[in-house]
Design an enzyme around this catalytic site. Structure first.
Site, short mmCIF file in Angstrom:
data_model
loop_
_atom_site.label_atom_id
_atom_site.label_comp_id
_atom_site.label_asym_id
_atom_site.label_seq_id
_atom_site.Cartn_x
_atom_site.Cartn_y
_atom_site.Cartn_z
N ASN A 8 2.29 -4.94 -10.31
CA ASN A 8 3.09 -4.88 -9.32
C ASN A 8 4.36 -5.62 -9.55
OD1 ASN A 8 4.23 -4.57 -6.72
ND2 ASN A 8 2.49 -5.70 -5.86
N ARG A 92 1.79 -0.23 -9.27
CA ARG A 92 2.13 0.10 -7.96
C ARG A 92 3.79 0.51 -8.00
NH1 ARG A 92 2.62 -4.26 -2.79
NH2 ARG A 92 3.40 -2.48 -1.37
N ARG A 240 13.79 -8.58 7.32
CA ARG A 240 14.33 -7.48 7.73
C ARG A 240 14.50 -7.16 9.07
NH1 ARG A 240 10.31 -4.22 3.83
NH2 ARG A 240 10.12 -6.05 2.38
N GLU A 378 -4.62 -4.04 -2.25
CA GLU A 378 -3.92 -3.01 -2.87
C GLU A 378 -4.22 -2.92 -4.41
OE1 GLU A 378 -0.92 -5.03 -0.91
OE2 GLU A 378 0.15 -3.39 -0.13
#
Ligand code: ADP
Length: 404
Positions: A8, A92, A240, A378
């Site tokens: 990842n 990923r 964000r 994940e």
């Protein structure tokens, strides 16, 4: 022992895991590592299955200028020092574009196709592809699999996939993709075991980490997400803003004279919990802070989760369960309690003791909607897809793929 390497990569780090393929086809994590500080203060750290340290070493900047170099060093360490030679590598990849609804075996053609989506995810896609290219060059026969954050959401109906903009922009790829798909897929595949009655129903999953979004699952399939074209939309995140009026962006450009890259830096790095609090992007630090703006940031986070839950419940036309996952969702009992207050109108009631214990089922027996805490994984999802593609030539649809 057969092993699978999961990678990842992002702009400043590579995280990697080694999974062994057990005799019954299950996957067991054997090692977890990361190369941080790429192009800054590179450092390789890794731990074995029991958490015992395997490596902690610093490198000069010039030895690790980019993600590809970090991948080469991690690979050499695994192969030359630990004698680990994976049978396949799962990556990923943030963007699979409009067409990829499942993982794919990588070849040069696939890499060329995925390069087209760099424009759609300029901050992440190039860094996801760099280790793929370097492995393709150094180990051309080693199978590699790309697993996409967008793929799980490709089941969205047209109304959930569009913005109200001219069709030509949709055709060139300006769509509501949704992200965190591997996390949601992991939860969807595990719900039948955790709560068989609700797994076939209408479920909202809240992936609350530094990056945060929510997904509406109907019968285990994604029908709506709070994220859209990019990972900026929806919930406020560590740095964000989440949903914001595009007029704000126009104001920054026309009135403040900001360039596209300055606006990008602001939206990805200076907003969200960090911008609102002026204290930190980290929820633990906000919860520990006495600052009134830290309190406002937490209030805003919980409020926006409540608003978005209302939107997703409307998309689902009802709600059978609510699931918390990721760093904040799995670890912060107080944020879960705050979110539950926002959902009280739906009949959500938490069991205070079970919530404090981080139990799997944290709602009270009188709650109209059961509320769960489920750890997402994940990395394991990527390893499963990689093994399944290797064995069957198609991505996994079962929770525990078996080697036949
Ligand atoms: P990502 O993978 O998007 O970087 P994570 O899923 O690791 O994010 O979540 C990181 C967030 O989880 C941080 O804001 C961190 O403060 C928060 N977090 C982790 N543990 C706790 C805790 N015990 N209480 C509150 N927040 C926590």
């Amino acid at each position: 022992m057969d092993t699978i390497l999961v990678v990842n990569a992002d702009p400043s780090s590579i995280k990697f895991q080694i999974y062994s393929v057990e005799g019954d086809g299950r996957l067991r994590q054997q090692l977890k590592g990361r190369m941080d500080g790429i192009g800054n203060r590179p450092r390789l750290r890794a731990n074995g299955a029991g958490g015992y340290p395997l490596a902690d070493r610093a490198y000069p900047i010039e030895a690790v200028p980019d993600v590809a170099a970090a991948m080469d060093i991690a690979n050499a360490w695994l192969r030359d020092e630990l004698r680990i030679h994976p049978i396949a590598i799962g990556h990923r990849v943030v963007h699979g574009g409009p067409d990829h609804d499942s993982p794919v075996l990588i070849d040069h053609g696939v890499v060329a196709r995925l390069e087209r989506f760099i424009a759609l995810a300029p901050l992440h896609q190039p860094h996801n592809l760099a280790p793929i290219r370097s492995i393709l060059a150094n180990f051309p026969t080693l199978p590699q699999v790309a697993c996409f954050d967008t793929a799980f959401h490709r089941t969205h109906a047209a109304v959930a996939d569009h913005y109200a903009i001219p069709r030509r922009l949709y055709v060139e790829g300006v769509r509501r993709y949704g992200f965190h798909g591997l996390s949601y897929e992991y939860i969807a595949k595990n719900l039948p075991r955790i709560a068989p009655k609700i797994a076939t129903g209408r479920v909202i999953v809240a992936h609350l980490g530094s990056s945060a979004s929510m997904c509406a699952l109907s019968g285990g399939r994604s029908i709506e997400s709070t994220m859209g074209f990019s990972a900026l939309d929806g919930l406020p995140m560590g740095s964000r803003p989440g949903q914001i009026d595009p007029g704000v962006v126009l104001y920054l450009i026309s009135e403040k004279g900001m360039s596209a890259s300055k606006v990008q830096d602001l939206l990805y790095g200076e907003c969200g919990l960090k911008g609102l609090s002026g204290v930190s992007s980290d929820m633990r630090e906000l919860e520990a802070s006495e600052d009134t703006n830290a309190k406002l940031a937490i209030d805003y986070f919980a409020y926006r989760i409540g608003l978005n839950a209302g939107m997703l419940a409307a998309a689902l036309q009802g709600l059978d369960a609510f699931v918390f996952t990721a760093g904040i969702g799995e670890n912060s009992a107080s944020i879960r309690a705050r979110v539950a207050e926002q959902l009280a109108w739906l009949g959500v009631k938490l069991d205070v003791a079970e919530n404090a214990r981080h139990s799997q089922l944290i709602s009270s027996s009188t709650s109209l909607i059961p509320v769960y805490v489920v750890s997402s994984d994940e990395g394991l999802m990527i390893a499963r897809h990689t093994l399944a593609l290797l064995m069957n030539g198609s991505a996994t649809s079962s929770v525990h793929p078996r080697v036949s």
